[in-house]
Design an enzyme around this catalytic site. Sequence first.
Site, PDB file in Angstrom:
ATOM      1  N   CYS A  43     -19.191 -21.372 -34.454  1.00 43.45           N
ATOM      2  CA  CYS A  43     -19.863 -21.141 -33.205  1.00 43.45           C
ATOM      3  C   CYS A  43     -20.415 -22.459 -32.633  1.00 43.45           C
ATOM      4  O   CYS A  43     -20.219 -22.879 -31.632  1.00 43.45           O
ATOM      5  CB  CYS A  43     -21.143 -20.327 -33.327  1.00 43.45           C
ATOM      6  SG  CYS A  43     -22.042 -20.080 -32.148  1.00 43.45           S
ATOM      7  N   CYS A  48     -18.240 -20.943 -29.626  1.00 38.49           N
ATOM      8  CA  CYS A  48     -19.022 -20.824 -28.689  1.00 38.49           C
ATOM      9  C   CYS A  48     -19.662 -22.090 -28.047  1.00 38.49           C
ATOM     10  O   CYS A  48     -19.476 -21.763 -26.717  1.00 38.49           O
ATOM     11  CB  CYS A  48     -20.038 -19.826 -29.066  1.00 38.49           C
ATOM     12  SG  CYS A  48     -19.915 -18.659 -30.405  1.00 38.49           S
ATOM     13  N   GLU A 182      -9.989 -18.057 -22.445  1.00 36.95           N
ATOM     14  CA  GLU A 182     -10.986 -18.963 -22.197  1.00 36.95           C
ATOM     15  C   GLU A 182     -10.369 -20.446 -22.210  1.00 36.95           C
ATOM     16  O   GLU A 182     -10.797 -20.961 -20.997  1.00 36.95           O
ATOM     17  CB  GLU A 182     -12.060 -18.873 -23.115  1.00 36.95           C
ATOM     18  CG  GLU A 182     -12.783 -17.716 -22.908  1.00 36.95           C
ATOM     19  CD  GLU A 182     -14.012 -17.576 -24.181  1.00 36.95           C
ATOM     20  OE1 GLU A 182     -13.971 -18.150 -25.339  1.00 36.95           O
ATOM     21  OE2 GLU A 182     -14.734 -16.784 -23.836  1.00 36.95           O
ATOM     22  N   GLU A 442     -26.713  -6.518  -8.007  1.00 38.37           N
ATOM     23  CA  GLU A 442     -27.174  -5.211  -7.160  1.00 38.37           C
ATOM     24  C   GLU A 442     -26.075  -4.088  -7.047  1.00 38.37           C
ATOM     25  O   GLU A 442     -26.629  -2.816  -6.830  1.00 38.37           O
ATOM     26  CB  GLU A 442     -27.971  -5.593  -5.937  1.00 38.37           C
ATOM     27  CG  GLU A 442     -27.053  -5.772  -4.720  1.00 38.37           C
ATOM     28  CD  GLU A 442     -27.845  -6.196  -3.422  1.00 38.37           C
ATOM     29  OE1 GLU A 442     -28.775  -5.614  -3.034  1.00 38.37           O
ATOM     30  OE2 GLU A 442     -27.462  -7.244  -2.971  1.00 38.37           O
TER      31      GLU A 442
HETATM   32  P1  NDP Z   1      -7.705 -12.071 -30.066  1.00 37.81           P
HETATM   33  O1  NDP Z   1      -7.716 -11.027 -31.307  1.00 37.81           O
HETATM   34  O2  NDP Z   1      -8.651 -11.915 -29.114  1.00 37.81           O
HETATM   35  O3  NDP Z   1      -6.275 -12.254 -29.246  1.00 37.81           O
HETATM   36  C1  NDP Z   1      -5.060 -12.617 -30.047  1.00 37.81           C
HETATM   37  C2  NDP Z   1      -4.125 -12.649 -28.934  1.00 37.81           C
HETATM   38  O4  NDP Z   1      -2.755 -13.111 -29.762  1.00 37.81           O
HETATM   39  C3  NDP Z   1      -3.851 -11.396 -28.519  1.00 37.81           C
HETATM   40  O5  NDP Z   1      -3.351 -11.573 -27.096  1.00 37.81           O
HETATM   41  C4  NDP Z   1      -2.386 -11.025 -29.243  1.00 37.81           C
HETATM   42  O6  NDP Z   1      -1.606 -10.103 -28.588  1.00 37.81           O
HETATM   43  C5  NDP Z   1      -1.829 -12.258 -29.351  1.00 37.81           C
HETATM   44  N1  NDP Z   1      -1.114 -12.471 -30.769  1.00 37.81           N
HETATM   45  C6  NDP Z   1      -1.333 -11.990 -31.925  1.00 37.81           C
HETATM   46  N2  NDP Z   1      -0.298 -12.267 -32.870  1.00 37.81           N
HETATM   47  C7  NDP Z   1       0.610 -12.738 -32.235  1.00 37.81           C
HETATM   48  C8  NDP Z   1       1.835 -13.197 -32.462  1.00 37.81           C
HETATM   49  N3  NDP Z   1       2.592 -13.171 -33.610  1.00 37.81           N
HETATM   50  N4  NDP Z   1       2.586 -13.744 -31.565  1.00 37.81           N
HETATM   51  C9  NDP Z   1       2.135 -13.872 -30.310  1.00 37.81           C
HETATM   52  N5  NDP Z   1       1.065 -13.441 -29.839  1.00 37.81           N
HETATM   53  C10 NDP Z   1       0.070 -12.944 -30.844  1.00 37.81           C
HETATM   54  O7  NDP Z   1      -7.629 -13.374 -30.846  1.00 37.81           O
HETATM   55  P2  NDP Z   1      -8.474 -14.879 -30.359  1.00 37.81           P
HETATM   56  O8  NDP Z   1      -7.848 -15.699 -31.394  1.00 37.81           O
HETATM   57  O9  NDP Z   1      -8.413 -14.897 -29.030  1.00 37.81           O
HETATM   58  O10 NDP Z   1     -10.125 -14.729 -30.697  1.00 37.81           O
HETATM   59  C11 NDP Z   1     -10.489 -14.024 -32.081  1.00 37.81           C
HETATM   60  C12 NDP Z   1     -11.679 -13.405 -32.020  1.00 37.81           C
HETATM   61  O11 NDP Z   1     -12.670 -14.305 -31.741  1.00 37.81           O
HETATM   62  C13 NDP Z   1     -12.017 -12.489 -30.783  1.00 37.81           C
HETATM   63  O12 NDP Z   1     -11.343 -11.107 -30.788  1.00 37.81           O
HETATM   64  C14 NDP Z   1     -13.471 -12.377 -30.544  1.00 37.81           C
HETATM   65  O13 NDP Z   1     -13.927 -11.352 -31.398  1.00 37.81           O
HETATM   66  C15 NDP Z   1     -13.901 -13.922 -30.969  1.00 37.81           C
HETATM   67  N6  NDP Z   1     -14.072 -14.630 -29.876  1.00 37.81           N
HETATM   68  C16 NDP Z   1     -15.122 -14.401 -28.933  1.00 37.81           C
HETATM   69  C17 NDP Z   1     -15.469 -15.036 -28.049  1.00 37.81           C
HETATM   70  C18 NDP Z   1     -16.364 -14.620 -27.018  1.00 37.81           C
HETATM   71  O14 NDP Z   1     -17.374 -13.935 -27.471  1.00 37.81           O
HETATM   72  N7  NDP Z   1     -16.570 -15.037 -25.691  1.00 37.81           N
HETATM   73  C19 NDP Z   1     -14.602 -16.310 -27.611  1.00 37.81           C
HETATM   74  C20 NDP Z   1     -13.676 -16.532 -28.564  1.00 37.81           C
HETATM   75  C21 NDP Z   1     -13.382 -15.618 -29.669  1.00 37.81           C
HETATM   76  P3  NDP Z   1      -1.734  -8.595 -28.474  1.00 37.81           P
HETATM   77  O15 NDP Z   1      -2.781  -8.374 -27.267  1.00 37.81           O
HETATM   78  O16 NDP Z   1      -0.359  -8.145 -28.192  1.00 37.81           O
HETATM   79  O17 NDP Z   1      -2.237  -8.069 -29.776  1.00 37.81           O
END
Ligand code: NDP
Length: 453
Positions: A43, A48, A182, A442
């Site tokens: 974080c 974050c 993001e 609102e």
């Molecule tokens: P996410 O799980 O949110 O997203 C992963 C993405 O990668 C999805 O779109 C997924 O596709 C895709 N993906 C997964 N495997 C493959 C693959 N083999 N080939 C191609 N695409 C793939 O993970 P992030 O890494 O973005 O973030 C991890 C976590 O960190 C989040 O879930 C969240 O909990 C946390 N986070 C929170 C934030 C916040 O609060 N603002 C900011 C950043 C992270 P599909 O949709 O098909 O599964």
Amino acid sequence: MRAFDFDLFVIGGGSGGVRAARMAAQHGARVALAECAELGGTCVNVGCIPKKLYSYAAGYAESFAEAAGYGWKIPEPPAFDWQQLKENRAREIKRLNGVYRSMLEGARVQLIQGWAQFVDAHTVRVDDKEFSAKHILIATGGMPFVPEVAGREHIVVSDAMFDLDPFPRRLLVVGGGYIACEMASIFNGLGAEVTLLQRTAHILNGFDEDVRQFLAKEMSGAGIDLRFNTVIDMITRQDDGRLCAMLSRGQRIEADTILYATGRVPNTAGLGLEAAGVATGPNGSVVVDAHYRTSVPSIFAVGDVSTQQQLTPVALAEAMVVVDALFGKSRRKLDYQFTPTAVFTHPNIGTCGYTEAAARMKFGKVHIFSSEFRALRHTLSGSHERTFMKLIVDQASDRVVGLHMVGADAGEIVQGFAVAMRAGATKADFDSTIGIHPTAAEEFVTMREPMPG
Ligand code: NDP
């Protein structure tokens, strides 16, 4: 009774670990915390905080572009100094590392620099020194997951995005989750040409369908090239140093940087969990019960290493539950329902509670209220950005069970509504709440007519 060196030994100095160590020490426990890198974890160091700072930086590009409508004359185009941003960010993160250190030292937590490994259910080794503890907390967080792809050595993960050198003029982002969206928004705002590849037909799996579609439209409108149902077959480095991604559909994309934001996995490798007998799940996450106790009674785990919701405030809350149970007087369970969350895209998403699809499954009959509009700010700014809001109401109880927003400051706005939703606010409560005028927020208390059907 066996004498231990510590009452609590925390492995990992991220959000969950630091909170647990500090609060346990304040209860009078003898606490040690081992961390092999800077304090603050993902974080503070590569998540974050730097992400939000860079999101602010990107937001200035929009503000400069919009200022003319409000009478400001700004030299065109305003210059952006990437090096300056990186230096300022690094200074602030260093300050935060120091704040964490002094907080822990002030609470008399013994800080141990190094990689901790389990020896047994009550013993941890850091380098060649062993420490015993009555309780051990695993708070080692997660790390980026990158799927197998030819040319994997050329890609970067989110940790590297804050210090890229030079600034990537062309950025290719793989993934459609929080981090991908993001980072795409941030680097688009900072002036990069951004392409985002998502393997399925939509970004942000798990979010409300209308929100996903609305944000995709806004991101495209802001200039990000979103490509769906697309994956990379191979990545090569060309003679001119640029990267080339060969796509599954036969196309190729050139980029300076290719970011894989394809999920995060628990950080358990090399911890020696097997030595202590700690059970892990299929993705390597530490298996815990509702009180964050692992399969070994003296060992607990909180945060990204074990949780279903990889969010800093969730790790903090889980840490508090463990500390209260071990050293305080309360034994309670965390309620994960109505955990609000934001995605700091441009515009932001703020969301709390059920998606429409999940609400229909859980509650059966629901009323849907939604509104899409151009925010007052943009009547003069010239921006075409629009705002979307949606409420999902359980017909039987009138309770608001889902609240979603895509628009400026959605994260700030939804935090307040999350309190009302946890308290069980009904649509009638929303309707009887006086709005603050003129605001976008609102609209949440003035949506009167449900969608037909
Ligand atoms: P996410 O799980 O949110 O997203 C992963 C993405 O990668 C999805 O779109 C997924 O596709 C895709 N993906 C997964 N495997 C493959 C693959 N083999 N080939 C191609 N695409 C793939 O993970 P992030 O890494 O973005 O973030 C991890 C976590 O960190 C989040 O879930 C969240 O909990 C946390 N986070 C929170 C934030 C916040 O609060 N603002 C900011 C950043 C992270 P599909 O949709 O098909 O599964």
